[in-house]
Write a protein that holds these residues in place. Sequence first.
Motif, PDB file in Angstrom:
ATOM      1  N   ALA A 133       4.775  -7.130  -6.105  1.00  0.00           N
ATOM      2  CA  ALA A 133       5.167  -8.387  -6.024  1.00  0.00           C
ATOM      3  C   ALA A 133       6.704  -8.423  -6.256  1.00  0.00           C
ATOM      4  CB  ALA A 133       4.406  -9.412  -7.000  1.00  0.00           C
ATOM      5  N   VAL A 134       7.306  -7.763  -7.223  1.00  0.00           N
ATOM      6  CA  VAL A 134       8.637  -8.083  -7.909  1.00  0.00           C
ATOM      7  C   VAL A 134       9.748  -7.080  -7.251  1.00  0.00           C
ATOM      8  CG1 VAL A 134       8.003  -9.214  -9.944  1.00  0.00           C
ATOM      9  CG2 VAL A 134       8.294  -6.701  -9.855  1.00  0.00           C
ATOM     10  N   ASP A 135       9.370  -6.155  -6.337  1.00  0.00           N
ATOM     11  CA  ASP A 135      10.154  -4.885  -5.778  1.00  0.00           C
ATOM     12  C   ASP A 135      11.264  -5.256  -4.902  1.00  0.00           C
ATOM     13  OD1 ASP A 135       8.929  -5.472  -3.412  1.00  0.00           O
ATOM     14  OD2 ASP A 135       8.273  -3.412  -3.121  1.00  0.00           O
ATOM     15  N   GLY A 136      11.472  -6.598  -4.745  1.00  0.00           N
ATOM     16  CA  GLY A 136      12.595  -7.012  -3.795  1.00  0.00           C
ATOM     17  C   GLY A 136      12.215  -7.103  -2.153  1.00  0.00           C
ATOM     18  N   LYS A 137      11.156  -6.317  -1.766  1.00  0.00           N
ATOM     19  CA  LYS A 137      10.925  -6.129  -0.537  1.00  0.00           C
ATOM     20  C   LYS A 137       9.829  -7.236  -0.004  1.00  0.00           C
ATOM     21  CE  LYS A 137      12.168  -1.300  -1.224  1.00  0.00           C
ATOM     22  NZ  LYS A 137      11.566  -0.003  -1.181  1.00  0.00           N
ATOM     23  N   PRO A 138      10.215  -8.168   0.824  1.00  0.00           N
ATOM     24  CA  PRO A 138       9.265  -9.090   1.219  1.00  0.00           C
ATOM     25  C   PRO A 138       7.921  -8.260   1.908  1.00  0.00           C
ATOM     26  CG  PRO A 138      11.354  -9.711   1.579  1.00  0.00           C
ATOM     27  CD  PRO A 138      11.402  -8.640   1.313  1.00  0.00           C
ATOM     28  N   ALA A 139       8.070  -7.080   2.458  1.00  0.00           N
ATOM     29  CA  ALA A 139       7.266  -6.724   3.365  1.00  0.00           C
ATOM     30  C   ALA A 139       6.029  -5.851   2.654  1.00  0.00           C
ATOM     31  CB  ALA A 139       7.945  -5.636   4.347  1.00  0.00           C
ATOM     32  N   THR A 140       6.419  -5.657   1.369  1.00  0.00           N
ATOM     33  CA  THR A 140       5.493  -4.941   0.524  1.00  0.00           C
ATOM     34  C   THR A 140       4.368  -5.706   0.118  1.00  0.00           C
ATOM     35  OG1 THR A 140       7.373  -3.656  -0.486  1.00  0.00           O
ATOM     36  CG2 THR A 140       5.387  -3.658  -1.918  1.00  0.00           C
ATOM     37  N   LYS A 141       3.223  -5.119   0.677  1.00  0.00           N
ATOM     38  CA  LYS A 141       1.858  -5.808   0.583  1.00  0.00           C
ATOM     39  C   LYS A 141       1.355  -5.518  -0.849  1.00  0.00           C
ATOM     40  CE  LYS A 141      -2.851  -5.932   2.209  1.00  0.00           C
ATOM     41  NZ  LYS A 141      -3.906  -5.456   3.059  1.00  0.00           N
ATOM     42  N   VAL A 142       0.951  -6.713  -1.522  1.00  0.00           N
ATOM     43  CA  VAL A 142       0.583  -6.599  -2.789  1.00  0.00           C
ATOM     44  C   VAL A 142      -1.223  -6.404  -2.397  1.00  0.00           C
ATOM     45  CG1 VAL A 142      -0.036  -7.940  -5.121  1.00  0.00           C
ATOM     46  CG2 VAL A 142       2.057  -8.229  -3.757  1.00  0.00           C
ATOM     47  N   ALA A 143      -1.631  -5.028  -2.906  1.00  0.00           N
ATOM     48  CA  ALA A 143      -2.811  -4.897  -2.592  1.00  0.00           C
ATOM     49  C   ALA A 143      -3.880  -5.163  -3.446  1.00  0.00           C
ATOM     50  CB  ALA A 143      -3.018  -3.375  -2.274  1.00  0.00           C
ATOM     51  N   GLN A 144      -5.033  -5.360  -3.235  1.00  0.00           N
ATOM     52  CA  GLN A 144      -6.259  -5.610  -3.914  1.00  0.00           C
ATOM     53  C   GLN A 144      -6.531  -4.441  -4.667  1.00  0.00           C
ATOM     54  OE1 GLN A 144      -7.666  -8.374  -5.262  1.00  0.00           O
ATOM     55  NE2 GLN A 144      -5.725  -9.754  -4.363  1.00  0.00           N
ATOM     56  N   PRO A 145      -6.998  -4.323  -5.930  1.00  0.00           N
ATOM     57  CA  PRO A 145      -7.408  -3.009  -6.453  1.00  0.00           C
ATOM     58  C   PRO A 145      -8.681  -2.534  -5.825  1.00  0.00           C
ATOM     59  CG  PRO A 145      -7.253  -4.824  -8.402  1.00  0.00           C
ATOM     60  CD  PRO A 145      -6.923  -5.487  -7.035  1.00  0.00           C
ATOM     61  N   ALA A 146      -8.847  -1.209  -5.851  1.00  0.00           N
ATOM     62  CA  ALA A 146     -10.055  -0.556  -5.124  1.00  0.00           C
ATOM     63  C   ALA A 146     -11.472  -1.179  -5.933  1.00  0.00           C
ATOM     64  CB  ALA A 146     -10.017   0.875  -5.144  1.00  0.00           C
ATOM     65  N   SER A 147     -11.477  -1.197  -7.241  1.00  0.00           N
ATOM     66  CA  SER A 147     -12.309  -1.593  -7.983  1.00  0.00           C
ATOM     67  C   SER A 147     -12.186  -2.606  -9.077  1.00  0.00           C
ATOM     68  CB  SER A 147     -13.206  -0.355  -8.351  1.00  0.00           C
ATOM     69  OG  SER A 147     -12.581   0.305  -9.332  1.00  0.00           O
TER      70      SER A 147
END
Length: 354
Positions: A340-354
């Motif tokens: 979320a804070v990596d400065g790249k709007p295209a980065t997806k904040v993924a849901q955890p696998a479990s």
Amino acid sequence: MARSLRGPRLAAALASVLLLFGTVAGCGGDSGDDEPAGSAASAPADSAYPVTIAHKYGSTTIKSEPQRIVTVGLTDQDAVLALGKVPVGTTEWLGAYKGAIGPWAGDKLGGAPVPTVLKDTGTGPQIEKVAALKPDLIIALYSGLTKEQYTTLSKFAPVVAQPKAYNDYGVPWQEVTKTVGKALGKSAEAAKLVDGVNADFAAAEKANPAFKGATALMATPYEGMFVYGSQDARSRILSGLGFALPTGLDKAIGDQFGANISKERTDLLDQDAIVWIVGDTTKDPAKLHDDPSYGDLNVVKQGREVFVKETGDYGNALSMSTVLSLPYVLDRLVPQLSAAVDGKPATKVAQPAS
């Protein structure tokens, strides 16, 4: 009281716990002829007692090692379990687990019976069932116990109420763990547990320098937009990772763990990262974005949102925020916040696998 601390439903539930029975406050309760529910560690030395613990309503003295512990605080059972004791009774909050014990704490039961789960729908625990458990210690740290409730509960057994220094439901997990450690004669063990989880936070912060000083907020879309203040356990996760909470947050919500904000104060939501605790991680983001007072903010446009499912194990562990649940949370939340804070709007904040 079900899931009340997830939103302002707590307001109707704070007036709880009216109990009547034998022993006066500050004296050791009679455990009767029943055997303790279980102990996974060696008993503390007799020299640990008597021990006196200060709290919101004065102080309580515990004369001897407790064997029959009932937790009235909604998350207190995890600290008890972490220190090798199994409560005979717990108080239901999340309503998701047998004995009110999450999967992050299940291995602490050992061979002991699962605790009896007490109900509290906002009017207090079930008096007869609490009495039948014959407690010799009642722990109410993560609670909104009133003076009247404390006085009545103390007729059962010594009661360790919430600390005076914090809002109701505002006690930090470190304080809960150390206070339970003191009550159980295991202060040194409690300190080691706290140091271990603090080390996990420090390692996560060091590995993610972008967290330091970035602003972040915890919120939930209950009856609008509900934000958690600095004394809430969820907000303390962010602070522990190096984030700064929004300026003026506590002033906006008052002397509470959290509160709904008006659309005129959605500026509080426009931070470097926001963590939303939602019922549905696939549908609720779109509902939030449809509201222009939020959807037009940079936090949305730049992809700085984290969504956590309220009723899953992850969401439950986050809301519990205990010495046992926090390592489970950090494994999942830290990668999301990093994205979320990596400065790249295209980065997806993924849901955890479990």
